[in-house]
Design an enzyme around this catalytic site. Sequence first.
Site, PDB file in Angstrom:
ATOM      1  N   CYS A 106       8.440   9.009   4.352  1.00 18.47           N
ATOM      2  CA  CYS A 106       8.277   7.684   4.951  1.00 18.47           C
ATOM      3  C   CYS A 106       8.437   7.786   6.467  1.00 18.47           C
ATOM      4  CB  CYS A 106       9.291   6.695   4.379  1.00 18.47           C
ATOM      5  SG  CYS A 106       9.091   5.050   5.067  1.00 18.47           S
ATOM      6  N   ASN A 206      -2.455  15.209  -1.133  1.00 21.56           N
ATOM      7  CA  ASN A 206      -2.581  13.789  -0.759  1.00 21.56           C
ATOM      8  C   ASN A 206      -3.000  13.651   0.703  1.00 21.56           C
ATOM      9  OD1 ASN A 206      -0.280  11.397   0.376  1.00 21.56           O
ATOM     10  ND2 ASN A 206      -2.049  10.813  -0.839  1.00 21.56           N
ATOM     11  N   ARG A 231      -4.399   4.527   0.053  1.00 16.90           N
ATOM     12  CA  ARG A 231      -5.108   3.369   0.601  1.00 16.90           C
ATOM     13  C   ARG A 231      -6.452   3.101  -0.065  1.00 16.90           C
ATOM     14  NH1 ARG A 231      -4.339   5.616   6.434  1.00 16.90           N
ATOM     15  NH2 ARG A 231      -4.591   7.485   5.148  1.00 16.90           N
TER      16      ARG A 231
HETATM   17  C1  LIG Z   1       1.301   0.485   2.933  1.00 20.59           C
HETATM   18  C2  LIG Z   1       1.777   1.877   2.584  1.00 20.59           C
HETATM   19  C3  LIG Z   1       3.013   2.025   1.980  1.00 20.59           C
HETATM   20  C4  LIG Z   1       3.478   3.304   1.633  1.00 20.59           C
HETATM   21  N1  LIG Z   1       4.680   3.423   0.982  1.00 20.59           N
HETATM   22  C5  LIG Z   1       5.090   4.648   0.527  1.00 20.59           C
HETATM   23  C6  LIG Z   1       6.266   4.790  -0.263  1.00 20.59           C
HETATM   24  O1  LIG Z   1       6.965   3.826  -0.605  1.00 20.59           O
HETATM   25  N2  LIG Z   1       6.600   6.060  -0.655  1.00 20.59           N
HETATM   26  C7  LIG Z   1       5.849   7.153  -0.319  1.00 20.59           C
HETATM   27  O2  LIG Z   1       6.185   8.276  -0.702  1.00 20.59           O
HETATM   28  N3  LIG Z   1       4.725   7.037   0.420  1.00 20.59           N
HETATM   29  C8  LIG Z   1       4.327   5.821   0.834  1.00 20.59           C
HETATM   30  N4  LIG Z   1       3.142   5.705   1.529  1.00 20.59           N
HETATM   31  C9  LIG Z   1       2.305   6.898   1.757  1.00 20.59           C
HETATM   32  C10 LIG Z   1       1.282   7.097   0.650  1.00 20.59           C
HETATM   33  O3  LIG Z   1       1.907   7.400  -0.588  1.00 20.59           O
HETATM   34  C11 LIG Z   1       0.317   8.258   0.997  1.00 20.59           C
HETATM   35  O4  LIG Z   1       1.084   9.429   1.159  1.00 20.59           O
HETATM   36  C12 LIG Z   1      -0.470   8.002   2.274  1.00 20.59           C
HETATM   37  O5  LIG Z   1      -0.974   6.683   2.314  1.00 20.59           O
HETATM   38  C13 LIG Z   1      -1.632   8.998   2.416  1.00 20.59           C
HETATM   39  O6  LIG Z   1      -2.523   8.883   1.331  1.00 20.59           O
HETATM   40  P1  LIG Z   1      -3.945   8.087   1.485  1.00 20.59           P
HETATM   41  O7  LIG Z   1      -4.679   8.727   2.637  1.00 20.59           O
HETATM   42  O8  LIG Z   1      -4.619   8.306   0.162  1.00 20.59           O
HETATM   43  O9  LIG Z   1      -3.609   6.651   1.763  1.00 20.59           O
HETATM   44  C14 LIG Z   1       2.686   4.441   1.898  1.00 20.59           C
HETATM   45  C15 LIG Z   1       1.428   4.271   2.509  1.00 20.59           C
HETATM   46  C16 LIG Z   1       0.964   3.014   2.840  1.00 20.59           C
HETATM   47  C17 LIG Z   1      -0.388   2.867   3.474  1.00 20.59           C
END
Ligand SMILES: Cc1cc2nc3c(=O)[nH]c(=O)nc-3n(C[C@H](O)[C@H](O)[C@H](O)COP(=O)(O)O)c2cc1C
Length: 341
Positions: A106, A206, A231
């Site tokens: 985070c 990821n 996302r």
């Molecule tokens: C709005 C938002 C909230 C997120 N909250 C968490 C979370 O609670 N725990 C976590 O491990 N990652 C969190 N992430 C990260 C996502 O799990 C992921 O690692 C990141 O968005 C990259 O993946 P993507 O490109 O497919 O979005 C969050 C991402 C976004 C956009």
Amino acid sequence: MTEAAFSIADIPIYGRILLAPMDGISDAPFRCITRRLGSAYTVSEFINTHDFSKLRHYQIARLAFQETERPFGFQLLDNDAGRMAEVGARLYELFKPDFFDINMGCCAPRVTSRGAGACMMRNLDLIRDSFRRLGQAVPVPLTGKMRLGWDETDLNYRAVAEAVVAEGARLVALHGRTNKMKYGGKARWEPIRELKQALPVPVIGNGDVNNLADARRLFEETGCDGIMIGRAAMANPWIFAGLDRDEVPIAEVFALARYQVRAMHAFYPGEKGLVAFRKFIKAYLAPCGLPYEKIVQLMKVTELEGLLEMLADIEAELGGQGQSRFGWEGLANPFEKEQKA
Ligand SMILES: Cc1cc2nc3c(=O)[nH]c(=O)nc-3n(C[C@H](O)[C@H](O)[C@H](O)COP(=O)(O)O)c2cc1C
């Protein structure tokens, strides 16, 4: 019987693509929906164990999950290994999740400023301690989710991954960005390949998977065991069923939307469910080319019936036809009897 794609210790996982945990997005209704569509297992939004230990009533909504989500894990976030272990033990007693995940990714400043989330990656002792103590406190496997490191000068994903595995983690998920990058720039995938080759446990890749072609490419380029989609899944949860957004029929979009808004309305108190649903419907309808005023109107509705009527009108205008192949129409709302948080 189908063969498991991989396993988390002795938990077989029958699929290779899953919803990434997202604070404010991957709530129980959305996780149930994505699991039904094919997401391989579920991880909660982060549970701040500092807050849990201080508040008598932690938001129940954040802890609720359905049996259909299993294998299900709570993701814990803290900068105190003892507190994380204590709260983990209590959560296990109360809810019996299948596993626990530790958040090392985070990037919110209010989290990293106290040494939690991605800032844990700067403190290997804290990471080791957290996995060791949580592992002793709960009788289920642990997993970890991390980034590449703090910034370009401190790319220590390999050391962190090896440390957590040495302390018993049974799966590692890697988001190919540093803390400094937050969600900008481009995710790097080579480190995912490196971890896959180096670690004796499953590796989840990821970052920046926006469609099925990206997912295929991430598997091909890294050999990872599974991938998490964040996302892009919010705009296209059907990706877990093997559909790109432009392959999803209009009627399918509206059948899911109707199911989701009812579920969210039942799950959250007062108007909160409808308000939280707005970001989803905006994302689902983005490719439909609706006039801006129509979206604004939709965002203003404060009653379930009014919203359902408006959705029906928009669907008719867009020419939605037929039933959902995922059966949303006939599905009971599992949140109807839930106690509102
Ligand atoms: C709005 C938002 C909230 C997120 N909250 C968490 C979370 O609670 N725990 C976590 O491990 N990652 C969190 N992430 C990260 C996502 O799990 C992921 O690692 C990141 O968005 C990259 O993946 P993507 O490109 O497919 O979005 C969050 C991402 C976004 C956009």
